[in-house]
Enzyme design. Structure first.
Site, PDB file in Angstrom:
ATOM      1  N   LYS A  66     -12.425  -1.747   7.639  1.00  0.00           N
ATOM      2  CA  LYS A  66     -11.737  -2.757   8.455  1.00  0.00           C
ATOM      3  C   LYS A  66     -12.108  -2.565   9.929  1.00  0.00           C
ATOM      4  CE  LYS A  66      -8.119  -2.414   5.047  1.00  0.00           C
ATOM      5  NZ  LYS A  66      -8.435  -3.540   4.178  1.00  0.00           N
TER       6      LYS A  66
ATOM      7  N   ASP B  62      -1.394   6.628   6.581  1.00  0.00           N
ATOM      8  CA  ASP B  62      -2.476   5.759   6.125  1.00  0.00           C
ATOM      9  C   ASP B  62      -2.709   4.751   7.245  1.00  0.00           C
ATOM     10  OD1 ASP B  62      -4.112   3.855   5.011  1.00  0.00           O
ATOM     11  OD2 ASP B  62      -2.783   3.360   3.334  1.00  0.00           O
TER      12      ASP B  62
ATOM     13  N   TRP C   7       0.830  -1.213   0.000  1.00  0.00           N
ATOM     14  CA  TRP C   7       0.000   0.000   0.000  1.00  0.00           C
ATOM     15  C   TRP C   7       0.858   1.253   0.000  1.00  0.00           C
ATOM     16  CZ3 TRP C   7      -4.418  -0.786  -1.957  1.00  0.00           C
ATOM     17  CH2 TRP C   7      -5.063  -2.010  -1.766  1.00  0.00           C
TER      18      TRP C   7
END
Ligand code: PMP
Length: 366
Positions: free
Chosen positions: A200, A176, A106
């Site tokens: 999540k 992030d 990511w």
């Protein structure tokens, strides 16, 4: 009453498990929200009833995460992936550079997107060891005049997590936190911006949370489209255009559930207890299971491991599926196994997995 009787142990990496009681409450309110005669999904986002839901979600985020007064909480769309583009669009001016800490797939995507917008560079990387750890804080380099330093707090695919963050002083630190937001208390004041897709730890997909220091919002790049400016969303209380109202309602309910759990300190304790069960099953297996992450970098959220050999690994995943475990396959890019034990995954699911791992080993070890 839920119509489905099937119960599973949900270890999905995202979208992932939601608290059962939140789902049941949402079900009971779905058709007629608070005696309005309609669903929250059918209501104007400008109505007083919806605005109360919207503001409550923002207030709960502020209070649970102890977000200081000088930060805005935005509820956006487009996922964390859109933030990969919006961050450099808003904050990286021409002639400036931005530093990216590379700790997994990511961060790689964030860097690549940054490259399409401006001058970005790697501040540190653990790619050489297949991202089995996060970079040491001492290895991370940046320049004092950089626009920002970008970091991925938890690496969903590799199962690593920063335990501490670099002290970037006057350079805004942007994180992030898609896969570990609100899983533990964090000093928000150390960050210029924190962002996360909700799917999540916070709720369903479709909502993206961005927490941004107000002074940064005063200097966003003026030449980008209105909808892509963080300042547009900040000055409109995240109601510049139609928000994902049902997702925000769910976010507020999940946050309410987290308050009832006792807040972030208790949630962190729960997460530690859950992850320990599975890490212990790996560590006490005498090599039958091996963890991907180095111990000092282990994630409390995504536990990545392999089984002794490939044939047994396939069998492990097949038998686990049969026994009601969902989502244990590792990410398609790395293989192996991964148990995602986010906030809403119950302790009982982790206990069941620990027991399953022990039983499988006893049955199959040669
Ligand atoms: N960052 C991290 C750490 C992630 O785990 C994910 C999704 N798994 C993303 C970014 C991308 O998020 P989205 O799908 O919301 O764009």
């Amino acid at each position: 009453m839920l119509s489905s009787k099937k119960s599973v142990y949900n270890f999905n990496a995202g979208p992932s498990a939601l608290p059962r009681e939140v789902l049941e409450k949402a079900q009971s309110e779905l058709v007629d929200f608070k005696d309005s005669g309609m669903s929250i999904m059918e209501m104007s986002h400008r109505s007083a009833t919806y605005e109360e839901v919207h503001n409550q979600a923002i207030e709960r985020l502020k209070s649970l995460f102890s977000i200081p007064e000088n930060y805005e909480v935005l509820l956006l769309q487009g996922g964390a992936s859109l933030q990969f583009a919006m961050i450099p669009m808003n904050f990286l001016a021409s002639g400036e550079k931005a530093a990216y800490v590379m700790s997994g797939a990511w961060s790689d995507k964030a860097l690549k997107e940054g490259k399409t917008i401006g001058d970005v560079y790697e501040a540190a990387s653990t790619k050489e060891t297949n991202y089995n750890k996060v970079p040491d804080l001492s290895e991370i380099t940046w320049n004092e005049e950089d626009a920002y330093v970008h970091i991925t707090s938890n690496n969903t695919i590799f199962g690593t997590q920063f335990q501490e963050f670099p002290e970037t002083n006057d350079v805004p630190l942007i994180a992030d936190m898609s896969s570990d937001i609100l899983s533990r208390p964090i000093d928000v004041s150390k960050f210029g911006m924190i962002y996360a897709g909700a799917q999540k730890n916070l709720g369903p997909s479709g909502v993206t949370v961005a927490i941004i220091r107000k002074d940064l919002l005063e200097n966003v790049n003026e030449s980008i489209p209105t909808i892509l400016k963080y300042s547009t969303h900040a000055s409109n209380n995240s109601l510049y255009n139609t928000p994902p109202s049902f997702g925000i309602y769910m976010l507020g309910e999940v946050l309410g559930w987290m308050e009832k759990q006792g807040g972030l300190e208790q949630i962190q304790k729960n997460n530690e207890e859950k992850a320990k069960l599975i890490y212990d099953a790996i560590d006490n297996s005498g090599g039958f299971y091996t963890g991907h992450a180095e111990k000092g970098s282990r994630s409390l959220m995504n536990i990545t491991f392999r089984v002794a050999d490939e044939v047994l690994e396939k069998q492990f995943l097949a038998e686990a599926k049969e026994a009601g475990f969902v989502g244990l396959n590792g990410h398609r890019s790395v293989g192996g196994c991964r148990a995602s034990a986010y906030n809403s995954v119950p302790l009982a699911a982790c206990q069941a997995l620990e027991q399953f791992m022990k039983n499988f080993q006893a049955k199959h070890q040669k």
